[in-house]
Design a protein around this motif. Sequence first.
Motif, short mmCIF file in Angstrom:
data_model
loop_
_atom_site.label_atom_id
_atom_site.label_comp_id
_atom_site.label_asym_id
_atom_site.label_seq_id
_atom_site.Cartn_x
_atom_site.Cartn_y
_atom_site.Cartn_z
N PHE A 64 -5.23 -0.74 1.76
CA PHE A 64 -6.11 -0.48 0.61
C PHE A 64 -5.71 -1.30 -0.61
N GLN A 65 -6.70 -1.96 -1.19
CA GLN A 65 -6.55 -2.68 -2.45
C GLN A 65 -7.81 -2.47 -3.28
N PHE A 66 -7.69 -2.55 -4.59
CA PHE A 66 -8.88 -2.46 -5.44
C PHE A 66 -9.61 -3.80 -5.45
N ASN A 67 -10.91 -3.74 -5.13
CA ASN A 67 -11.77 -4.92 -5.15
C ASN A 67 -12.99 -4.62 -6.00
N PHE A 68 -13.81 -5.64 -6.21
CA PHE A 68 -15.00 -5.46 -7.04
C PHE A 68 -16.13 -4.84 -6.22
N MET A 107 -1.43 -0.85 -9.22
CA MET A 107 -2.64 -0.19 -8.74
C MET A 107 -3.50 0.35 -9.88
N ILE A 108 -2.88 1.02 -10.86
CA ILE A 108 -3.70 1.61 -11.91
C ILE A 108 -4.31 0.54 -12.81
N LEU A 109 -3.60 -0.55 -13.04
CA LEU A 109 -4.16 -1.65 -13.83
C LEU A 109 -5.32 -2.30 -13.08
N ALA A 110 -5.17 -2.47 -11.76
CA ALA A 110 -6.27 -3.01 -10.95
C ALA A 110 -7.46 -2.07 -10.97
N MET A 111 -7.20 -0.76 -10.96
CA MET A 111 -8.28 0.23 -11.02
C MET A 111 -9.10 0.05 -12.30
#
Length: 644
Positions: free
Chosen positions: A543-547, A427-431
């Motif tokens: 929840f996922q990190f997206n652009f 998660m933090i790397l995707a952030m």
Amino acid sequence: MSDVNQVEQLSVRALFNKKTEYIIPIYQRNYAWGAPEIEQLIQDISDAAGLITQPGETVSVKQVKYYLGSLVVYQRTTHSQQSNVVYETIDGQQRHTTLSILLAYLKHRKVLDESDLAGLDINLTFDSRPKSSRALDDIYKGKSSGEAEEPNIHAALNIIQRYFKTKGLDTEAKIKQFCEYLLDNVTILKVVVPPQTDLNHYFEIMNNRGEQLEKHEVLKAKFMATLSNDEGRNCFSTIWDACSNMTRYTQMGFQSDLRKEVFGDNWQTMPKSFDVIQAKHTSKQQKQDAMTLREIIDNKTPSENTDDEEREKEERFGTVIDFSNFLLHVLKLMPEIKGVSLDDKKLLNAFISKDNGLKVEAKTFVYELLKYRILFDSYIIKPDQHNEKRKWSLQTLIANTSGTSTSSSYNNSFGKDQDTLNEKLRMILAMFHVSNPALVYKRWLNDALSILNRNVTQDADLSIDGEVYLTELERLSDRYFEEITVGQCLTFSDENQGVLHQGTGVQNFVFNRLDYLLWKRLSDGETFDGKGKKELGKHFDDFQFNFRTSVEHYFPQTDPSGASKMEDVDRFGNLCLISPSSNSRLSNYSPQDKKSFYRENNRAESLKQAIMMSYDDWGPVGLGRTNLKNHESAMLKVLSAIKI
């Protein structure tokens, strides 16, 4: 008709001449550029104009010309009374459309005079997509209609507006400098094809043409030329080629028998030096050269994995960076090399000294390249093409040996008993990644690789303590946030609004950092104003990190009901980060209508947004304002990790 067998260098000012028209034909795809491509274009132009200096780099020098690429066109036959020259665009429409939107943005900046854009006009239309033509016309004339018709074009305008604001390019001086440089110094190569050209065939060729020689291939040749024997050159080439495919785990770039020799039975051992790899590489090559045809046939053992299965595994993952940029990261991480720019346009200059020699020895560099690729593969996220629910992967390639056959699998990088830790790191790397969607200047990646190199064990398997890695990444997030907010009061007041209360000027990283911290604390069972992961339900679970690159004002800037407007509509409590297309569609909806839209679609785009939507009242007065202030206070406490 003018001479059509020509290649012409056009300034952007000449490209948008009112007497020339460009038409996108029916066989072309829709406009599809998003934040990575648009921001990269503006960043490249700003760099060339000397307007942006990246952290840790010397002041950029203004280039006399910046070449943007080519525009391949075909001159259409027009009626004799028509004075304009009309071209059909074969290749380059994405770039041309983006330049048109950029021109529309500049046209409505108050700091520019009419004389700055005199004689220019949007001269791009679409054969089969009148909605696209209307959308371009609307934004150039400053109209607000048509957003629902062609959201990608309106979303592109929002991306441009935000980029200029968050990068500090929207000051009067920089807008003028950027506009002047764009129009007169940025050059595009217009190629006009002959009149008898079969356009459908030409378009097919253009989209299937061979790749040109890239700068990293030139650099490889320069390195190999410094090696004194074939054994060294062959080994160097094997390592370089294995590392160059960023969408494949590096071990898979080695032939199967050499893979085991170099990386051990489980493919996790890192050789001690280039010379060790060369010895194994040379030995294998000599054995192969000495084998008879019968020995080759007898030595061929069946594998549990077919070529198709291996290819499917290799095609599973994408990459957060390309090879040219990765080379620069490796060079920058070498302590003896100073002042490396993470700009792939400067790749050769970064490696080659003024006397035309190389700044680093070939064997030393390629060994470091292999080490960092192994670390990158195991401990930096990859886009996962096979898992829509978990868009980002943090896994290690492991060999599984059974009898005489070897297969491979992908395991969590920190083991089966460390799923929670692996998820936090993912998660933090995707952030970090989604906060900077462009391929270049990934400062976070260079810092992450430095953390990995600093904390890697001395064992040959390059193992990492996941807890230490997570702690250092969270410290990195804290440091980036402190850099953004240094000297700023985080709480909102009429006297001091601060960097977090700037509407679309708030950086993506701030919102993404907040979502990571919310996700982590919600995962640990915390609640915010009575809303925990149970109350947020699917919004939390999915929840996922997206652009997401567009700031939404939950209470809109333009109140559709005609009620009293919020004077402080740009304050952080009223903001969240969503996708540009959603923002174009929903920008003037009331909070209740936005909530209904997201409920019908069973989604929220961020955790901050999901918490905002959990309030029944939201607005400039009464309970709605109380809720907004309470939400803002809670979010600022999470962001800063201090009591406000």
